[in-house]
Design an enzyme around this catalytic site. Structure first.
Site, PDB file in Angstrom:
ATOM      1  N   GLY A  76      -3.587  -1.440  -7.210  1.00 18.52           N
ATOM      2  CA  GLY A  76      -2.431  -2.427  -7.316  1.00 18.52           C
ATOM      3  C   GLY A  76      -2.859  -3.519  -8.458  1.00 18.52           C
ATOM      4  O   GLY A  76      -4.156  -4.045  -8.596  1.00 18.52           O
ATOM      5  N   ASP A 116      -4.424  -7.278  -7.275  1.00 20.77           N
ATOM      6  CA  ASP A 116      -5.833  -7.594  -7.579  1.00 20.77           C
ATOM      7  C   ASP A 116      -6.268  -7.538  -9.084  1.00 20.77           C
ATOM      8  O   ASP A 116      -6.873  -6.474  -9.425  1.00 20.77           O
ATOM      9  CB  ASP A 116      -6.578  -6.999  -6.508  1.00 20.77           C
ATOM     10  CG  ASP A 116      -6.357  -7.254  -5.173  1.00 20.77           C
ATOM     11  OD1 ASP A 116      -6.683  -8.448  -4.693  1.00 20.77           O
ATOM     12  OD2 ASP A 116      -5.585  -6.400  -4.447  1.00 20.77           O
ATOM     13  N   HIS A 135       1.010  -1.196   0.193  1.00 21.41           N
ATOM     14  CA  HIS A 135       0.011  -0.106  -0.001  1.00 21.41           C
ATOM     15  C   HIS A 135       0.905   1.341   0.141  1.00 21.41           C
ATOM     16  O   HIS A 135       0.686   2.334  -0.667  1.00 21.41           O
ATOM     17  CB  HIS A 135      -1.139  -0.059   1.303  1.00 21.41           C
ATOM     18  CG  HIS A 135      -1.626  -1.121   1.472  1.00 21.41           C
ATOM     19  ND1 HIS A 135      -1.809  -2.059   2.403  1.00 21.41           N
ATOM     20  CD2 HIS A 135      -2.869  -1.509   0.450  1.00 21.41           C
ATOM     21  CE1 HIS A 135      -2.645  -3.110   2.137  1.00 21.41           C
ATOM     22  NE2 HIS A 135      -3.555  -2.679   1.166  1.00 21.41           N
ATOM     23  N   SER A 169      -2.419  -8.458   3.478  1.00 21.86           N
ATOM     24  CA  SER A 169      -3.136  -7.911   4.886  1.00 21.86           C
ATOM     25  C   SER A 169      -3.312  -9.370   5.696  1.00 21.86           C
ATOM     26  O   SER A 169      -3.340  -9.531   6.608  1.00 21.86           O
ATOM     27  CB  SER A 169      -4.241  -7.075   4.751  1.00 21.86           C
ATOM     28  OG  SER A 169      -3.896  -5.879   4.258  1.00 21.86           O
ATOM     29  N   ARG A 170      -3.611 -10.201   4.577  1.00 23.09           N
ATOM     30  CA  ARG A 170      -4.271 -11.625   5.184  1.00 23.09           C
ATOM     31  C   ARG A 170      -3.008 -12.500   5.596  1.00 23.09           C
ATOM     32  O   ARG A 170      -3.114 -13.457   6.134  1.00 23.09           O
ATOM     33  CB  ARG A 170      -5.175 -12.229   4.436  1.00 23.09           C
ATOM     34  CG  ARG A 170      -6.353 -11.621   4.119  1.00 23.09           C
ATOM     35  CD  ARG A 170      -7.416 -12.351   3.385  1.00 23.09           C
ATOM     36  NE  ARG A 170      -8.507 -11.941   3.405  1.00 23.09           N
ATOM     37  CZ  ARG A 170      -9.141 -11.098   2.495  1.00 23.09           C
ATOM     38  NH1 ARG A 170      -8.484 -10.502   1.610  1.00 23.09           N
ATOM     39  NH2 ARG A 170     -10.401 -10.461   2.734  1.00 23.09           N
TER      40      ARG A 170
HETATM   41  P1  AMP Z   1      -7.005  -3.795   0.019  1.00 16.69           P
HETATM   42  O1  AMP Z   1      -6.444  -2.734   0.999  1.00 16.69           O
HETATM   43  O2  AMP Z   1      -6.256  -5.154   0.262  1.00 16.69           O
HETATM   44  O3  AMP Z   1      -8.367  -3.784  -0.559  1.00 16.69           O
HETATM   45  O4  AMP Z   1      -5.882  -3.172  -1.211  1.00 16.69           O
HETATM   46  C1  AMP Z   1      -5.925  -1.836  -1.332  1.00 16.69           C
HETATM   47  C2  AMP Z   1      -5.076  -1.635  -2.668  1.00 16.69           C
HETATM   48  O5  AMP Z   1      -3.864  -2.037  -2.474  1.00 16.69           O
HETATM   49  C3  AMP Z   1      -5.716  -2.350  -4.096  1.00 16.69           C
HETATM   50  O6  AMP Z   1      -5.336  -1.467  -5.148  1.00 16.69           O
HETATM   51  C4  AMP Z   1      -4.680  -3.403  -4.087  1.00 16.69           C
HETATM   52  O7  AMP Z   1      -4.405  -4.087  -5.238  1.00 16.69           O
HETATM   53  C5  AMP Z   1      -3.467  -2.936  -3.366  1.00 16.69           C
HETATM   54  N1  AMP Z   1      -2.439  -3.720  -2.917  1.00 16.69           N
HETATM   55  C6  AMP Z   1      -2.850  -4.750  -2.217  1.00 16.69           C
HETATM   56  N2  AMP Z   1      -1.560  -5.493  -1.934  1.00 16.69           N
HETATM   57  C7  AMP Z   1      -0.649  -5.142  -2.841  1.00 16.69           C
HETATM   58  C8  AMP Z   1       0.734  -5.645  -3.139  1.00 16.69           C
HETATM   59  N3  AMP Z   1       1.362  -6.609  -2.735  1.00 16.69           N
HETATM   60  N4  AMP Z   1       1.422  -4.674  -3.820  1.00 16.69           N
HETATM   61  C9  AMP Z   1       0.823  -3.578  -4.550  1.00 16.69           C
HETATM   62  N5  AMP Z   1      -0.494  -3.455  -4.328  1.00 16.69           N
HETATM   63  C10 AMP Z   1      -1.226  -3.882  -3.601  1.00 16.69           C
END
Ligand code: AMP
Length: 292
Positions: free
Chosen positions: A161, A164, A40, A200-201
């Site tokens: 990111g 996903d 993030h 996050s998991r």
């Molecule tokens: P989330 O909080 O997991 O829903 O993710 C928020 C954003 O962070 C989304 O656009 C994800 O694709 C991106 N993201 C999550 N993990 C990664 C990672 N390892 N590298 C790059 N972007 C990420």
């Protein structure tokens, strides 16, 4: 760095930081669900550096909202990590101007657009039978929340990111479908040194599972050395199974539509994406990479 829980407070506070009218400043949104990590942080730094290089008056706004409408498993929503103080520290260090952490009522007032039905969603959210098939209702929730977060932040640019990948294609398709003038900026996946994509998991993996998890990345690397779609898919599946992962899918698909590559489709390597979902115990890992 400003921290606001309503769009009204966010825009008033941003407006008071400069004599340049807020309506004329580009807002770059970085949507997240919190429990932030280096992946993030890289999105926030990317937004900051785009602003510094292209539009110094632009403002970077990170949203932190655990969206209940995208969870198909209530237990997953319940245990989703919430670490707001540490998240704000990370956002500030990465160059955010503000964090918006709204309540469910702020995101979903009675007059907000409802969760779309499957038939209203772009095809990439229902046709590929990848995440869409494994997590019914998930992409309808993503569509609903991203649309609202774009409205609340009034952004003209947003960073998502590549981690996903299907979600990224859905957001691009939604922007087209709703004719929004928002530029979607894709950011590369940030990995641990052994190749595991940050998530996050990951904190829920046991030490033994954590040691096995990089097999997902190794499987994609092995597939990158193959010369046919069938070999790529077989190699990924075998690598994952050999490491002891429970494979949900391990496929090579057309990168934008995520549909199977048929003989009539060009197999130009650059237009193929490798996509994996596999389980280690109760933890689901997803990842993707280009084929060539
Ligand atoms: P989330 O909080 O997991 O829903 O993710 C928020 C954003 O962070 C989304 O656009 C994800 O694709 C991106 N993201 C999550 N993990 C990664 C990672 N390892 N590298 C790059 N972007 C990420």
């Amino acid at each position: 760095m400003l921290i606001a829980s309503t769009a009204k407070n966010l825009h008033e506070a941003l407006a008071s930081t400069s004599t340049v009218p807020i309506a004329s400043r580009t807002i770059i949104c970085v949507p997240t669900m919190g429990a932030l990590h280096e992946g993030h942080a890289a999105l926030v730094r990317r937004a900051r550096s785009w602003a510094n290089n292209n539009d110094p008056a632009a403002l970077v706004v990170v949203t932190i909202f655990v969206n209940p409408t995208q969870f198909n498993d209530p237990a997953d929503l319940q245990r989703y990590p919430r670490t707001l103080d540490a998240d704000c520290t990370l956002c500030e260090a990465a160059g955010a101007d503000a964090v918006l952490c709204p309540s469910v009522e702020e995101v979903y007032p009675p007059n907000a657009p409802p969760k779309p039905s499957d038939s209203e969603l772009p095809a990439v959210a229902t046709a590929p039978k990848l995440e869409d098939a494994r997590r019914p209702g998930h992409f309808a929730g993503v569509y609903q929340v991203v649309r609202r977060l774009f409205e609340l932040t009034r952004c003209r640019r947003a960073v998502f990111g590549e981690k996903d990948w299907q979600q990224l294609q859905l957001v691009r398709a939604m922007v087209q479908q709703l004719n929004l003038s928002i530029h979607i900026d894709p950011a590369p996946t940030i990995r641990e040194s052994d190749g595991l994509a940050m998530s996050s998991r990951n904190r829920f993996l046991s030490p033994t599972e954590r040691a096995v998890a990089p097999a997902v990345y190794r499987a994609m690397q092995a597939a990158q050395r193959t010369n046919s779609i069938a070999d790529a898919e077989r190699t990924m599946r075998e690598t994952l199974q050999h490491a002891g992962l429970d494979v949900e899918y391990a496929v090579a698909r057309e990168a934008q539509s995520l549909m199977p590559i048929t003989t009539s489709t060009s197999t130009d390597r650059a237009s193929v994406r490798l996509l994996i979902a596999a389980k280690l115990g109760s933890i689901r890992l997803i990842d993707n990479a280009p084929w060539g």
